[in-house]
Scaffold this active site. Structure first.
Site, PDB file in Angstrom:
ATOM      1  N   SER A 107     -10.922  67.578 -94.164  1.00 19.74           N
ATOM      2  CA  SER A 107     -11.252  68.101 -92.841  1.00 19.74           C
ATOM      3  C   SER A 107     -11.679  69.552 -92.967  1.00 19.74           C
ATOM      4  CB  SER A 107     -10.053  67.943 -91.904  1.00 19.74           C
ATOM      5  OG  SER A 107     -10.430  68.158 -90.564  1.00 19.74           O
ATOM      6  N   ASN A 108     -11.700  70.291 -91.887  1.00 19.40           N
ATOM      7  CA  ASN A 108     -12.085  71.708 -91.929  1.00 19.40           C
ATOM      8  C   ASN A 108     -11.242  72.497 -90.937  1.00 19.40           C
ATOM      9  OD1 ASN A 108     -13.493  71.737 -89.271  1.00 19.40           O
ATOM     10  ND2 ASN A 108     -14.792  70.241 -90.328  1.00 19.40           N
ATOM     11  N   ARG A 109     -11.479  73.812 -90.850  1.00 17.22           N
ATOM     12  CA  ARG A 109     -10.592  74.702 -90.088  1.00 17.22           C
ATOM     13  C   ARG A 109     -10.896  74.769 -88.590  1.00 17.22           C
ATOM     14  NH1 ARG A 109     -11.696  80.090 -92.459  1.00 17.22           N
ATOM     15  NH2 ARG A 109     -10.532  80.733 -90.640  1.00 17.22           N
TER      16      ARG A 109
ATOM     17  N   ALA B 194     -17.244  70.574 -85.415  1.00 16.22           N
ATOM     18  CA  ALA B 194     -17.488  70.818 -86.840  1.00 16.22           C
ATOM     19  C   ALA B 194     -17.367  69.469 -87.548  1.00 16.22           C
ATOM     20  CB  ALA B 194     -16.479  71.820 -87.380  1.00 16.22           C
TER      21      ALA B 194
END
Ligand code: CTP
Length: 208
Positions: free
Chosen positions: A21-23, A88
């Site tokens: 995943s991402n932030r 995102a």
């Protein structure tokens, strides 16, 4: 106006207990949803997993993976006047999902990744009656990279933000954005709380 807004990250599943995943915190997308509701617009919010309460009054669709977000956007997009792709979306996902937990071994492990489908890119051939707003998260060459995305992803507007420092962009409560329009115009909104930026953005989207 009927807004379709995406927010937050996606999770790309490796096995039943692991994901990529991402932030992304979802704060910018949720702030845009709230600002649109405040201004009297209708909002469908498609969100990846975040620690935020769904805005009251929005039609809320919760998703996990980029494939689920892709399907949810395609199901809702024809009924909107503006698509705001603030999410995102992961660019890669594991080639294979392991239905059982991948066991630890005493050796290196390689994960084969394949590109996810580009949601904005997939809308280019549709008979579009709606405004398309993309976001560009950049760490360098902000305007040049955002300009490329504006054309490559067939957007009417790109909202570009610098994610190279922790004072703005991802996870922060503040942001600073450069807005690029198809006619070559640009507009900057200097550093401010995401809620304030969101109000400005909604005004711009409704007047474009
Ligand atoms: N986006 C999308 N589908 C994807 C990836 C991104 O629709 N599979 C959208 C995002 O929601 C955003 C825009 O494309 O509105 C740009 O996303 P960004 O992550 O900045 O760019 P990428 O296309 O992923 O390119 P790069 O990571 O190389 O900067």
């Amino acid at each position: 106006m009927r807004f379709l807004i995406t927010a937050g990250p996606t999770r790309e599943l490796i096995d039943p207990v692991r994901y990529l995943s991402n932030r992304s915190s979802g704060k910018m997308g949720y702030a845009i949803a709230e600002a649109a509701l405040e201004a009297g617009h209708g909002v469908v919010l498609i969100s990846g997993p975040v620690n935020l309460d769904p805005p009251r009054g929005a039609h809320f669709i919760s998703i996990l993976t980029s494939d689920e977000m892709y399907n949810a956007v395609h199901r809702s997009v024809r009924d909107c006047d503006a698509l705001v792709m603030c999410a995102a979306v992961a660019d890669y996902k594991p080639q294979k999902f392991s239905t059982t937990k991948v066991k630890k071994r005493d050796e290196n492990l390689s994960l084969e990744l394949v590109p996810t489908r580009d949601i904005l890119g997939s809308l280019q051939n549709e008979d579009r009656h709606f405004l398309v707003v993309g976001f560009a998260a950049e760490t360098n060459d902000l305007e040049a990279n955002a300009q490329k995305k504006l054309h490559a992803k067939h957007c009417d507007i790109i909202v570009a933000n610098d994610v190279s420092n922790s004072n703005s962009g991802m996870e922060s409560d503040e942001n600073e954005v450069t807005i690029l329009f198809r006619n070559g115009e640009t507009k900057n909104i200097s550093r401010a709380p995401k809620k304030i930026i969101a109000r400005e953005l909604v005004k711009i989207f409704t007047n474009t």
